[in-house]
Design an enzyme around this catalytic site. Structure first.
Site, PDB file in Angstrom:
ATOM      1  N   ASP A  69       0.877  -1.173   0.000  1.00 46.63           N
ATOM      2  CA  ASP A  69       0.000   0.000   0.000  1.00 46.63           C
ATOM      3  C   ASP A  69       0.913   1.222   0.000  1.00 46.63           C
ATOM      4  OD1 ASP A  69      -1.685   2.170   0.712  1.00 46.63           O
ATOM      5  OD2 ASP A  69      -3.067   0.791   1.699  1.00 46.63           O
ATOM      6  N   VAL A  70       0.794   2.058  -1.028  1.00 46.93           N
ATOM      7  CA  VAL A  70       1.732   3.185  -1.148  1.00 46.93           C
ATOM      8  C   VAL A  70       1.594   4.176   0.005  1.00 46.93           C
ATOM      9  CG1 VAL A  70       1.982   3.012  -3.658  1.00 46.93           C
ATOM     10  CG2 VAL A  70       0.184   4.496  -2.690  1.00 46.93           C
ATOM     11  N   ASN A  96       2.131   5.298 -10.256  1.00 45.95           N
ATOM     12  CA  ASN A  96       0.854   5.222 -10.972  1.00 45.95           C
ATOM     13  C   ASN A  96      -0.340   5.001 -10.048  1.00 45.95           C
ATOM     14  OD1 ASN A  96      -0.930   4.435 -13.447  1.00 45.95           O
ATOM     15  ND2 ASN A  96      -1.029   2.658 -12.084  1.00 45.95           N
ATOM     16  N   TYR A 160      -9.269  15.023  -5.406  1.00 46.83           N
ATOM     17  CA  TYR A 160      -8.419  14.386  -6.433  1.00 46.83           C
ATOM     18  C   TYR A 160      -7.650  15.450  -7.234  1.00 46.83           C
ATOM     19  CZ  TYR A 160      -7.547  11.371 -10.575  1.00 46.83           C
ATOM     20  OH  TYR A 160      -6.988  10.661 -11.610  1.00 46.83           O
ATOM     21  N   LYS A 164      -3.625  15.725  -7.336  1.00 46.90           N
ATOM     22  CA  LYS A 164      -2.892  15.573  -8.604  1.00 46.90           C
ATOM     23  C   LYS A 164      -2.122  16.853  -8.965  1.00 46.90           C
ATOM     24  CE  LYS A 164      -3.995  11.297  -9.880  1.00 46.90           C
ATOM     25  NZ  LYS A 164      -2.990  10.216  -9.852  1.00 46.90           N
ATOM     26  N   THR A 195     -10.355   2.227 -18.421  1.00 49.59           N
ATOM     27  CA  THR A 195      -9.742   1.306 -17.458  1.00 49.59           C
ATOM     28  C   THR A 195     -10.822   0.832 -16.479  1.00 49.59           C
ATOM     29  OG1 THR A 195      -9.300   2.932 -15.722  1.00 49.59           O
ATOM     30  CG2 THR A 195      -7.613   2.704 -17.437  1.00 49.59           C
TER      31      THR A 195
END
Ligand SMILES: NC(=O)c1ccc[n+]([C@@H]2O[C@H](COP(=O)([O-])OP(=O)(O)OC[C@H]3O[C@@H](n4cnc5c(N)ncnc54)[C@H](OP(=O)(O)O)[C@@H]3O)[C@@H](O)[C@H]2O)c1
Length: 257
Positions: A69-70, A96, A160, A164, A195
């Site tokens: 888990d990043v 990513n 988000y 980003k 995706t």
């Protein structure tokens, strides 16, 4: 080693969030070029089948699946350590892993805000910081994945968009700091890509969708993976600290063909 400057061969990489979508396609592309690649996601059961499928094929690069888990610094450090041990170093880090949910700002909880910032921005810090010595050792390269949402209004995705945008600035600032270490840091900002994390065309595996099957405002995972491969390759040796927007057509274009 290939003479083709557009390939990343003979090296090793980490691709985070590679159990599906864009990350999975990047890992497939790297392996096809002979890059030994660690892939991670939050669930070992999600990355194992991806690694198995690639390793069972004829790609010259080996794929190592790791649960990581990043958001968790200890697991990120263990992933970097294992990669360096297994592959003898680390040349390319692709940040990513990402996630989003739609929510009006008025209804957004502190926990929801923190979760999205944690995965999309803090995760990039964790992985890049943990990999710094390995990357600086071999003059490697980092490719971050942000979003067109980082550069324009992101209604119902304020958490988000903000995270980003942070990735974009981190890219530029770190590229300046690491230029003297010979480590390039760039970023790809995709538009809408078919995706599992977005909307896919029926039951088709997003990795199998090609340009003829989607409109000009929808990208394929290959169209992002190709750009990542380019930025990580020697062909991009003079590109550093850039945010490359990959969105098919300019914003507000009418009925593209
Ligand atoms: N698709 C688009 O339209 C689009 C557009 C712009 C930018 N992007 C960006 O492109 C990247 C990939 O998106 P995608 O569309 O390919 O999404 P996806 O299919 O949902 O893939 C996301 C990947 O991230 C992994 N992941 C999520 N949280 C994680 C965490 N905390 N630690 C480690 N891995 C984690 C997921 O694996 P597990 O669930 O197995 O953990 C999965 O492998 C993201 O950064 C996204 O923001 C996508």
């Amino acid at each position: 080693m290939s003479d083709n400057k557009f390939t990343v061969d003979g090296s090793s990489a980490i691709v985070t969030g590679a159990s599906s979508g864009i990350g999975r396609r990047i890992a497939e592309g790297f392996a096809a070029q002979g890059v030994d690649t660690t892939i991670c996601s939050r669930e070992q059961d999600n990355v194992d089948p991806v690694a198995e499928e690639i390793n069972d094929g004829d790609a010259p690069g080996r794929v190592l699946p790791i649960e990581c888990d990043v958001r968790d610094r200890d697991s990120v450090e263990a992933m970097v350590e294992t990669t360096v041990e297994e592959f003898g170093g680390l040349d390319v880090l692709v940040n990513n892993a990402g996630a989003v949910f739609k929510c009006d700002f008025n209804d957004l909880s502190e926990n929801g805000w923190k979760t999205i910032v944690d995965i999309n921005l803090h995760g990039v810090f964790n992985c890049t910081h943990a990999a710094r010595e390995a990357l600086q050792d071999g003059g490697g390269s980092v490719v971050n994945i942000s979003s067109v949402r980082s550069q324009e209004a992101a209604p119902h995705e304020t958490h988000y968009g903000a995270a980003k945008a942070g990735v974009n600035n981190l890219t530029k600032s770190l590229a300046s700091e690491w230029a003297s270490d010979g480590v390039r840091v760039n970023c790809v900002a995709p538009g809408f890509i078919a995706t599992p994390g977005a909307v896919t065309a029926g039951d088709t595996d997003p990795a199998d969708i090609d340009r003829s099957e989607v409109d000009r405002k929808t990208g394929t995972t290959a169209e992002i993976a190709d750009v990542v491969e380019f930025l990580a390759s020697p062909a991009a040796s003079f590109i550093d600290g850039e945010i490359l927007t990959v969105r098919g057509v300019p914003p507000h274009s009418e009925d593209p063909k």
